[in-house]
Design an enzyme around this catalytic site. Structure first.
Site, PDB file in Angstrom:
ATOM      1  CE  LYS A   1      -0.095  67.278 -27.268  1.00  0.00           C
ATOM      2  NZ  LYS A   1       0.628  66.573 -28.705  1.00  0.00           N
TER       3      LYS A   1
ATOM      4  CE1 TYR B   1       0.296  66.193 -23.605  1.00  0.00           C
ATOM      5  CE2 TYR B   1      -2.008  67.337 -23.561  1.00  0.00           C
ATOM      6  CZ  TYR B   1      -1.300  65.989 -24.004  1.00  0.00           C
ATOM      7  OH  TYR B   1      -1.880  65.268 -25.025  1.00  0.00           O
TER       8      TYR B   1
HETATM    9  P1  NAP Z   1       2.463  57.032 -25.307  1.00  0.00           P
HETATM   10  O1  NAP Z   1       1.986  55.772 -24.809  1.00  0.00           O
HETATM   11  O2  NAP Z   1       3.174  57.888 -24.027  1.00  0.00           O
HETATM   12  O3  NAP Z   1       3.855  57.458 -26.366  1.00  0.00           O
HETATM   13  C1  NAP Z   1       4.381  58.851 -26.043  1.00  0.00           C
HETATM   14  C2  NAP Z   1       5.602  58.452 -27.740  1.00  0.00           C
HETATM   15  O4  NAP Z   1       6.275  59.912 -27.515  1.00  0.00           O
HETATM   16  C3  NAP Z   1       6.664  57.348 -27.321  1.00  0.00           C
HETATM   17  O5  NAP Z   1       6.608  57.219 -28.530  1.00  0.00           O
HETATM   18  C4  NAP Z   1       7.480  58.048 -27.274  1.00  0.00           C
HETATM   19  O6  NAP Z   1       8.975  57.646 -26.913  1.00  0.00           O
HETATM   20  C5  NAP Z   1       7.801  59.504 -27.289  1.00  0.00           C
HETATM   21  N1  NAP Z   1       8.545  60.234 -27.276  1.00  0.00           N
HETATM   22  C6  NAP Z   1       8.094  61.008 -25.261  1.00  0.00           C
HETATM   23  N2  NAP Z   1       8.816  62.487 -25.346  1.00  0.00           N
HETATM   24  C7  NAP Z   1       9.757  62.177 -26.136  1.00  0.00           C
HETATM   25  C8  NAP Z   1      11.346  62.776 -27.274  1.00  0.00           C
HETATM   26  N3  NAP Z   1      11.878  63.392 -26.466  1.00  0.00           N
HETATM   27  N4  NAP Z   1      12.011  62.828 -28.398  1.00  0.00           N
HETATM   28  C9  NAP Z   1      10.667  61.736 -28.923  1.00  0.00           C
HETATM   29  N5  NAP Z   1      10.079  61.135 -28.988  1.00  0.00           N
HETATM   30  C10 NAP Z   1       9.749  61.219 -27.760  1.00  0.00           C
HETATM   31  O7  NAP Z   1       1.460  58.428 -25.331  1.00  0.00           O
HETATM   32  P2  NAP Z   1      -0.219  58.558 -26.887  1.00  0.00           P
HETATM   33  O8  NAP Z   1      -0.665  58.544 -26.248  1.00  0.00           O
HETATM   34  O9  NAP Z   1       0.863  57.915 -27.641  1.00  0.00           O
HETATM   35  O10 NAP Z   1       1.170  59.904 -27.213  1.00  0.00           O
HETATM   36  C11 NAP Z   1       1.076  60.215 -28.374  1.00  0.00           C
HETATM   37  C12 NAP Z   1       1.254  61.490 -28.548  1.00  0.00           C
HETATM   38  O11 NAP Z   1      -0.966  61.588 -28.554  1.00  0.00           O
HETATM   39  C13 NAP Z   1       1.195  62.546 -27.877  1.00  0.00           C
HETATM   40  O12 NAP Z   1       1.352  63.590 -28.652  1.00  0.00           O
HETATM   41  C14 NAP Z   1      -0.584  63.211 -27.069  1.00  0.00           C
HETATM   42  O13 NAP Z   1       0.381  63.704 -26.392  1.00  0.00           O
HETATM   43  C15 NAP Z   1      -1.107  62.929 -28.106  1.00  0.00           C
HETATM   44  N6  NAP Z   1      -2.549  62.715 -27.212  1.00  0.00           N
HETATM   45  C16 NAP Z   1      -2.650  61.304 -26.916  1.00  0.00           C
HETATM   46  C17 NAP Z   1      -4.237  61.436 -26.221  1.00  0.00           C
HETATM   47  C18 NAP Z   1      -4.714  59.926 -25.194  1.00  0.00           C
HETATM   48  O14 NAP Z   1      -5.679  59.802 -24.607  1.00  0.00           O
HETATM   49  N7  NAP Z   1      -3.263  59.156 -25.029  1.00  0.00           N
HETATM   50  C19 NAP Z   1      -4.737  61.871 -25.876  1.00  0.00           C
HETATM   51  C20 NAP Z   1      -4.769  63.153 -26.819  1.00  0.00           C
HETATM   52  C21 NAP Z   1      -3.679  63.431 -27.096  1.00  0.00           C
HETATM   53  P3  NAP Z   1       9.805  57.366 -25.855  1.00  0.00           P
HETATM   54  O15 NAP Z   1       9.050  57.286 -24.693  1.00  0.00           O
HETATM   55  O16 NAP Z   1      10.915  56.208 -26.894  1.00  0.00           O
HETATM   56  O17 NAP Z   1      10.888  58.558 -26.865  1.00  0.00           O
END
Ligand code: NAP
Length: 254
Positions: free
Chosen positions: A158, A154
């Site tokens: 990133k 990860y």
């Molecule tokens: P999440 O709820 O797990 O959502 C992840 C999203 O990515 C879902 O819509 C999922 O949809 C999609 N996804 C995963 N694999 C995919 C693929 N192969 N093709 C297309 N879509 C895909 O996580 P989140 O926290 O909202 O994360 C969203 C972004 O924010 C990510 O890039 C994550 O690294 C970043 N982020 C999150 C946090 C946090 O604290 N939550 C912190 C820093 C950064 P499907 O499974 O339906 O494909």
């Protein structure tokens, strides 16, 4: 005469931060294209926003499959006729494992989704973004700048994404495209459920009640896309930065 709305394509919009971004951009007047692997989940987000499908539509695209991403880009342009903002929000935290424990194929899959997938979407969207002099928001993480135990795939993905952001700004900035790496803070989503269950590093120890709601980074991204933050193109931007929160109209953190 009715004005054509600006169009945002949110890649990874089936839940979490991407779904909240869809709602925030829709409320700001954008037409919203939502994609992910799970079409049904994207559809239900889109239908909640706009049951008529005029200003919110869902597409299936696994970002690990560049052909599927290109087909989704064509479909978005066919439906909406333009693209102003691309948000690369698709991401996975797995494999959560210390060195030597994760299978190389699982490690490579994470890079394929978190880094190569973002490149695939940018590549597919670039002609339309050049036409609109649009913006790319790559959803980054504090993990881009700091290693955390068990998250080597990860963090590496990133960190690579941050360089991709700088590279777009360098090559496409003179033509008018802006590119931002956006760190959304620690947000209450399914990804954090998996992180808490792992117990592997300090982020996994955070309490759910201390996490930010997904609506907060969503609101910040609407501001970022508005043009008001264009001086930040090429940079990694953290939603927790006090000055930027003030500029974006978010409340100060306690
Ligand atoms: P999440 O709820 O797990 O959502 C992840 C999203 O990515 C879902 O819509 C999922 O949809 C999609 N996804 C995963 N694999 C995919 C693929 N192969 N093709 C297309 N879509 C895909 O996580 P989140 O926290 O909202 O994360 C969203 C972004 O924010 C990510 O890039 C994550 O690294 C970043 N982020 C999150 C946090 C946090 O604290 N939550 C912190 C820093 C950064 P499907 O499974 O339906 O494909």
């Amino acid at each position: 005469m009715t004005q054509t709305p600006s169009v945002v394509w949110i890649v990874g919009a089936s839940r979490g931060i991407g779904a909240a971004a869809a709602a925030a951009f829709f409320q700001a007047g954008y037409a919203v294209a939502l994609s992910a692997r799970s079409l049904d989940a994207c559809r239900s987000v889109a239908e909640r926003l706009d049951p008529s499908g005029t200003r919110a539509r869902a597409y299936r695209a696994d970002v690990a499959d560049a052909d599927m991403v290109a087909e989704a880009a064509s479909a978005v342009l066919g439906d909406f006729g333009r693209l102003d903002v691309l948000i690369n929000c698709a991401g996975v935290i797995e494999p959560i494992a210390r060195f030597g424990k994760a299978a190389p194929a699982a490690w490579a899959r994470a890079i394929q989704i978190n880094l190569v997938g973002a490149y695939a979407a940018i590549h597919a969207a670039l002609p339309a973004l050049r036409d609109s002099q649009g913006a790319v928001i790559n959803v980054s993480s504090g993990a881009a700048g700091n290693p955390l135990e068990g998250w080597s795939a990860y963090c590496a993905g990133k960190a690579g994404l941050a360089m991709l952001t700088r590279s777009i700004a360098l090559e496409e900035g003179p033509g008018g495209i802006r590119a931002f790496g956006f760190r959304p803070g620690v947000v209450d989503t399914e990804m954090q459920v998996a992180i808490r269950a792992s117990g592997i590093n300090r982020v996994s120890q955070l309490r759910r009640e201390d996490l930010a709601p997904p609506e907060e980074p969503a609101r910040f991204m609407v501001w970022l896309a508005s043009g008001a933050g264009d001086d930040l193109s090429g940079e990694e931007i953290d939603v927790r930065d006090p000055d930027l929160r003030q500029r974006a109209g978010l409340p100060a953190l306690g």
